[in-house]
Design a protein around this motif. Structure first.
Motif, mmCIF file in Angstrom:
data_model
loop_
_atom_site.group_PDB
_atom_site.id
_atom_site.type_symbol
_atom_site.label_atom_id
_atom_site.label_comp_id
_atom_site.label_asym_id
_atom_site.label_seq_id
_atom_site.Cartn_x
_atom_site.Cartn_y
_atom_site.Cartn_z
ATOM 1 N N GLY A 1 -88.897 41.439 -62.011
ATOM 2 C CA GLY A 1 -89.364 42.622 -61.309
ATOM 3 C C GLY A 1 -88.810 42.811 -59.913
ATOM 4 N N GLY A 2 -87.781 42.052 -59.560
ATOM 5 C CA GLY A 2 -87.165 42.202 -58.248
ATOM 6 C C GLY A 2 -88.064 41.716 -57.142
ATOM 7 N N GLY A 3 -87.834 42.219 -55.921
ATOM 8 C CA GLY A 3 -88.629 41.784 -54.779
ATOM 9 C C GLY A 3 -88.217 40.415 -54.289
ATOM 10 N N MET A 4 -88.913 39.946 -53.264
ATOM 11 C CA MET A 4 -88.576 38.659 -52.667
ATOM 12 C C MET A 4 -88.775 37.510 -53.643
ATOM 13 N N LYS A 5 -89.861 37.571 -54.441
ATOM 14 C CA LYS A 5 -90.112 36.510 -55.414
ATOM 15 C C LYS A 5 -88.979 36.422 -56.426
ATOM 16 N N GLY A 6 -88.540 37.555 -56.954
ATOM 17 C CA GLY A 6 -87.469 37.554 -57.932
ATOM 18 C C GLY A 6 -86.155 37.050 -57.363
ATOM 19 N N VAL A 7 -85.869 37.413 -56.111
ATOM 20 C CA VAL A 7 -84.626 36.964 -55.479
ATOM 21 C C VAL A 7 -84.644 35.454 -55.263
ATOM 22 N N PHE B 1 -76.633 27.145 -48.532
ATOM 23 C CA PHE B 1 -77.116 28.227 -47.680
ATOM 24 C C PHE B 1 -76.210 29.450 -47.695
ATOM 25 N N PRO B 2 -74.905 29.303 -47.369
ATOM 26 C CA PRO B 2 -74.064 30.512 -47.319
ATOM 27 C C PRO B 2 -74.004 31.262 -48.639
ATOM 28 N N ILE C 1 -85.499 28.795 -48.388
ATOM 29 C CA ILE C 1 -86.430 28.495 -49.486
ATOM 30 C C ILE C 1 -85.665 28.344 -50.802
ATOM 31 N N ALA C 2 -84.743 29.268 -51.056
ATOM 32 C CA ALA C 2 -83.997 29.232 -52.318
ATOM 33 C C ALA C 2 -83.077 28.014 -52.385
ATOM 34 N N ALA C 3 -82.386 27.705 -51.283
ATOM 35 C CA ALA C 3 -81.475 26.560 -51.285
ATOM 36 C C ALA C 3 -82.234 25.248 -51.429
ATOM 37 N N ALA C 4 -83.407 25.146 -50.785
ATOM 38 C CA ALA C 4 -84.208 23.928 -50.917
ATOM 39 C C ALA C 4 -84.676 23.738 -52.353
ATOM 40 N N ALA C 5 -85.166 24.818 -52.971
ATOM 41 C CA ALA C 5 -85.617 24.725 -54.366
ATOM 42 C C ALA C 5 -84.456 24.394 -55.294
ATOM 43 N N LEU D 1 -84.564 37.177 -41.749
ATOM 44 C CA LEU D 1 -85.165 37.244 -43.083
ATOM 45 C C LEU D 1 -84.244 36.630 -44.128
ATOM 46 N N SER D 2 -82.945 36.903 -44.036
ATOM 47 C CA SER D 2 -81.992 36.340 -44.989
ATOM 48 C C SER D 2 -81.927 34.824 -44.874
ATOM 49 N N ILE D 3 -81.986 34.302 -43.640
ATOM 50 C CA ILE D 3 -81.966 32.852 -43.445
ATOM 51 C C ILE D 3 -83.221 32.219 -44.047
ATOM 52 N N ALA D 4 -84.384 32.864 -43.866
ATOM 53 C CA ALA D 4 -85.622 32.329 -44.437
ATOM 54 C C ALA D 4 -85.564 32.314 -45.963
#
Length: 287
Positions: free
Chosen positions: A143-149, A212-213, A92-96, A85-88
């Motif tokens: 509001g936190g959650g996966m979207k916020g992270v 990524f890291p 997404i975050a690193a690509a954006a 889950l952390s890698i996924a």
């Protein structure tokens, strides 16, 4: 003396690896580790992380390599799924974040002095504040959650790569083929898309891997303090946060193995990124 002579001869028979070969070997080993973690997280079933009070608080064993927690859940399965889950999330975050860095870096170097000054000011602003502080503020506002992270990670990790892209584009602007295209009347965005973006693709992938890291560690950190992913997700930050309450009772395996695996995954991404950058460096690629 004969023994030492024999050992010396054996060492001389072993081919000495050059820097490129050692780099490729390090990348392959790191990639194998990461793929093993991802496949383990995907293939392991959810039945081993279901509540089973009969197996609670078990120390590491052959049946449960990482032990079990206070609800009888297998910590090895939870750790692998949490890392996946952390890698996924990190991907997404690193690509954006890398896309933001490339777009702003190109704009800073090609869109004029005013745009360059604004983007440079934004880079200095984001770099002057610790990533974790800005990330917590953005995640809290969303509001936190996966979207916020994910949004918080994407908006806080682009400045360093943006500086690299801007410097690279500034060098490309002075090359002969770009100057010839300008004299032939080619428009600015034609030059960017035909000459500059293809040259920036290696920098983009290296920056993506090196982000990524940082993204994974910061995702785990913000989840650890309760501002990240939902407690229903098997995230590493949640596992480490929950385990803190049980360390004083001697259940050391709850934090040791997930933390160690997180460090291994982060270091593997770091090794791949650094070695990939070394391979595409024209000054060191021939070594």
């Amino acid at each position: 003396m004969n023994f030492l002579r024999i050992m010396t001869q054996k060492k001389s028979l072993i081919p000495k690896l050059n820097l490129r070969q050692r780099t490729l070997i390090a990348m392959i080993v790191s990639a194998i580790i990461l793929l093993s973690v991802i496949f383990a997280g995907i293939l392991l079933g959810d039945e081993r992380i279901a509540t089973n009070l009969e197996n609670r608080n078990l120390a590491p064993s052959l049946d449960h390599p990482f032990g079990t927690d206070w609800l009888g859940r297998d910590m090895f399965t939870r750790t692998m799924k949490g890392l996946t889950l952390s890698i996924a999330v990190g991907l997404i975050a690193a690509a954006a974040s890398s896309l933001i860095a490339v777009v702003l870096g190109i704009l800073a170097a090609t869109a004029g002095k005013i745009i360059d000054s604004i983007i440079s000011w934004l880079v200095d602003l984001f770099l002057s504040v610790p990533h974790l502080v800005t990330l917590i503020l953005i995640a809290f506002a969303l509001g936190g959650g996966m979207k916020g992270v994910i949004i918080g990670l994407a908006l806080t990790h682009w400045p360093s790569l943006c500086r690299v892209i801007r410097a690279e584009v500034m060098q490309l602007r002075s090359t002969e083929y770009v100057q010839i295209s300008r004299k032939l009347g080619k428009k600015r965005w034609w030059i960017v898309t035909k000459h500059m973006i293809p040259h920036l693709i290696p920098q983009f992938f290296v920056g993506l891997i090196l982000l990524f890291p940082h993204a994974i560690l910061h995702e785990a950190a913000i989840t650890f303090v309760g501002m990240g992913l939902s407690p229903h997700h098997p995230a590493i930050g949640i596992i480490l946060s929950e385990s803190m309450r049980y360390l004083s009772t001697g259940m050391w395996w709850l934090a040791f193995f997930p933390g160690l695996c997180l460090l291994i995954v982060v270091r593997s991404f770091d090794i791949i990124g650094e070695n990939l950058r070394m391979l595409i460096d024209p000054h060191r690629a021939h070594e």
